[in-house]
Design a protein around this motif. Structure first.
Motif, PDB file in Angstrom:
ATOM      1  N   LEU A  40      47.382  35.918  40.194  1.00  0.00           N
ATOM      2  CA  LEU A  40      46.505  36.378  41.265  1.00  0.00           C
ATOM      3  C   LEU A  40      47.301  37.349  42.127  1.00  0.00           C
ATOM      4  O   LEU A  40      48.391  37.024  42.601  1.00  0.00           O
ATOM      5  CB  LEU A  40      46.049  35.201  42.120  1.00  0.00           C
ATOM      6  N   GLN A  42      47.281  39.799  45.548  1.00  0.00           N
ATOM      7  CA  GLN A  42      46.601  40.241  46.758  1.00  0.00           C
ATOM      8  C   GLN A  42      47.272  41.541  47.186  1.00  0.00           C
ATOM      9  O   GLN A  42      48.488  41.590  47.348  1.00  0.00           O
ATOM     10  CB  GLN A  42      46.657  39.171  47.845  1.00  0.00           C
ATOM     11  N   SER A  47      41.745  41.130  46.387  1.00  0.00           N
ATOM     12  CA  SER A  47      42.290  40.199  45.391  1.00  0.00           C
ATOM     13  C   SER A  47      41.972  40.684  43.982  1.00  0.00           C
ATOM     14  O   SER A  47      40.877  41.185  43.723  1.00  0.00           O
ATOM     15  CB  SER A  47      41.689  38.802  45.579  1.00  0.00           C
ATOM     16  N   ILE A  49      43.052  39.958  39.510  1.00  0.00           N
ATOM     17  CA  ILE A  49      43.736  39.145  38.503  1.00  0.00           C
ATOM     18  C   ILE A  49      44.527  40.082  37.593  1.00  0.00           C
ATOM     19  O   ILE A  49      43.988  41.055  37.061  1.00  0.00           O
ATOM     20  CB  ILE A  49      42.737  38.333  37.645  1.00  0.00           C
ATOM     21  N   PHE A 104      38.688  40.385  40.940  1.00  0.00           N
ATOM     22  CA  PHE A 104      38.703  38.941  41.139  1.00  0.00           C
ATOM     23  C   PHE A 104      37.279  38.453  41.356  1.00  0.00           C
ATOM     24  O   PHE A 104      36.557  38.999  42.183  1.00  0.00           O
ATOM     25  CB  PHE A 104      39.560  38.642  42.373  1.00  0.00           C
ATOM     26  N   LEU A 105      36.870  37.449  40.606  1.00  0.00           N
ATOM     27  CA  LEU A 105      35.512  36.924  40.766  1.00  0.00           C
ATOM     28  C   LEU A 105      35.517  35.705  41.671  1.00  0.00           C
ATOM     29  O   LEU A 105      36.307  34.787  41.483  1.00  0.00           O
ATOM     30  CB  LEU A 105      34.933  36.490  39.419  1.00  0.00           C
ATOM     31  N   ILE A 106      34.604  35.712  42.615  1.00  0.00           N
ATOM     32  CA  ILE A 106      34.392  34.561  43.481  1.00  0.00           C
ATOM     33  C   ILE A 106      33.685  33.465  42.681  1.00  0.00           C
ATOM     34  O   ILE A 106      32.894  33.762  41.795  1.00  0.00           O
ATOM     35  CB  ILE A 106      33.524  34.997  44.681  1.00  0.00           C
ATOM     36  N   GLY A 107      33.977  32.221  43.020  1.00  0.00           N
ATOM     37  CA  GLY A 107      33.273  31.112  42.391  1.00  0.00           C
ATOM     38  C   GLY A 107      34.224  30.094  41.814  1.00  0.00           C
ATOM     39  O   GLY A 107      35.426  30.352  41.674  1.00  0.00           O
TER      40      GLY A 107
END
Lengths: 321, 321
Positions: A40, A42, A47, A49, A104-107
């Motif tokens: 990950l 930042q 954010s 990957i 980056f995917l939220i969830g």
């Protein structure tokens, strides 16, 4: 869990400087995926990957995977979107490995999917199949469809019986049924081929993303449905949950109705899908060094599923037809 | 790398609901720390680190660690700040483990520290020692100071020689020197005791945070300096880098001058610090199951450092006095 390749902050900063993502703020190796190293990142831009592709991924397949993710993103599928560097190139090299930065995917993934989750998954799978229909610039053969199973069985050989007595004979029987009877002429297209619950993100109960396209390939669309029935609709005790199966299939058909031949083939496809995961897990299981701290997935989970499929009589046993 | 305890999203959401951090947006197991399980959380309130304490941490020590981090944060030290739940409690329980949510620190650790990094580290260490001076509500004995070494040596026993011929005799010699001569009467206080480069974050070249307080304890302040000289000032080939040592010590002394007795004791303290890490690494090395995929730190790195310290003549060999 997978962080195989060690990346120094110094290497990463140099790599990042070729992108328009601003300065590095933090990076952490993450326990996601089992084939590659994932970090990950930042940065000032948000954010991301970072994936380093390890030796189980064929570098020749990477343009297919990356092209597919880009294609799906343009079709409105919530999946990681490859980030291109200043020269417009997505695939780079870091720490001696092919490397990709993706959005980056939220969830979060669910561990115990409900029927509502299965319905959402079915709809998303159909959406994926429709979105992939015009991804025709590249193709990838499914190395883990019916033609790939016997070589896996031969890798395991007689050692299969060390995992469960009689397993080698059972697999041989299955191959004898599945190889000559594997469906031909069903609709084909791009399939995900590994859409397990940990590759599907939900946010506040709504499906918000699909990840890990590194088994994606061209194959029977209904085979992807069969893989998902195996991955989403069995209970921990090995029972098939017909309510979840119905929900998944209804969710799928609301977006892309299965044709009669696909429905008729579903029991055999589900049987084949369970054999596929039984075989890959079996080979991984037999090849783990003794004392290893990382334990592979249990092949016997898929033996139990296979037993259900052997007893199934018709598509109705799965919740359709 | 460490994610030992598996947390389901469902458990985590229930745990998070006792905090004022909003909804869960994402969580990933991260490869940070070797003693505990760590997850990066993203919630509506931002990024946080969730730590589950594994069996190598004594639960009775947790209030000390948490109280110390809270104390240091109020003194302006950039370290993870424990987040309290709605009932004002920081330490919770998740997946059957003691669990803590702490603030997320920006920055990345350096792999190859420069003299400038060493100077900054020295200053931060002195700042930590000063900030800890009035943390007197709790105390923790250093189980890994001189009194703890012989029990470690006995765990390794004659097997030490399987790692390096003659190692058992060398350790016995060291204990015979260090035990009777270990300094007494030097200034004491809260020490970090494990301030390796991976526990120190920099942002754009400026030291921006200190993490991993799970070896912190009350001990000789100069012993903490000696631990850092070992961890920061040796080159990969085993050579002591006098420029880095000078920078670290000057950085420290600019914030907290060492007294004469501390300076005089530095060579012996550095020797003891190298034996401490040699011994813990040796025991870990001997106790790894064969074929394990996680490799412990190399004890021989600290044997090389110990050899330097055995040959050192005076504090000047370290860059001070």
């Amino acid at each position: 869990m997978a962080v195989y390749t060690d990346v120094t902050p110094e290497e990463l900063e140099a790599f990042l400087s070729t992108y328009e993502l601003g300065r590095l703020r933090a990076f952490k190796g993450i326990a996601e995926g089992v084939e590659n190293s994932n970090y990950l990142l930042q940065t000032e831009a948000g954010s991301f990957i970072l994936t380093l592709y390890e030796k189980r991924v064929n570098p020749a397949d990477l343009p297919f995977f990356i092209g597919l993710m880009e294609h799906l993103a343009t079709r409105g599928i919530d999946c990681p979107q490859p980030v291109r560097n200043r020269e417009g190139v997505a695939l780079g090299t870091l720490a001696g490995r092919p490397a990709l930065i993706a959005t980056f995917l939220i969830g979060t993934s669910v561990r115990r999917p409900s029927a509502a989750h299965c319905a959402a998954l079915g709809a998303a799978l159909a959406g994926l199949h429709k979105a992939g229909a015009d991804f025709t610039t590249q193709a990838r053969v499914n190395a883990l469809s019916v033609a790939g199973w016997r070589p896996l069985f031969e890798q395991a050989g007689a050692r299969a019986d060390t995992v469960a007595p009689g397993l080698a004979a059972l697999i041989a029987d299955e191959l004898a049924v599945l190889e000559p009877n594997w469906p031909k002429g069903l609709p084909t297209g791009v399939i995900h081929a590994d859409l397990f619950p940990d590759n599907v993100f939900f946010t506040d109960g709504t499906l918000s993303g699909l990840i890990d396209f590194y088994f994606a390939c061209n194959d029977l669309l209904a085979y992807d449905v069969a893989i998902c029935l195996n991955a989403w609709c069995f209970e921990p005790d090995g029972a098939y949950n017909l309510t979840k199966g119905r929900a998944l299939l209804a969710g799928y058909q609301a977006e892309r109705p299965l044709d009669e031949a696909e429905i008729a083939a579903l029991p055999l496809l589900a049987r084949g899908a369970s054999l596929r995961f039984l075989l890959t897990r079996l080979v991984d299981w037999l090849n783990v060094p003794s004392g290893a701290l990382v334990r592979p997935h249990d092949p016997l989970e898929y033996l139990r599923k296979l037993r259900f499929h052997r007893a199934a009589q018709s598509p109705r046993d799965y919740g359709v037809g």
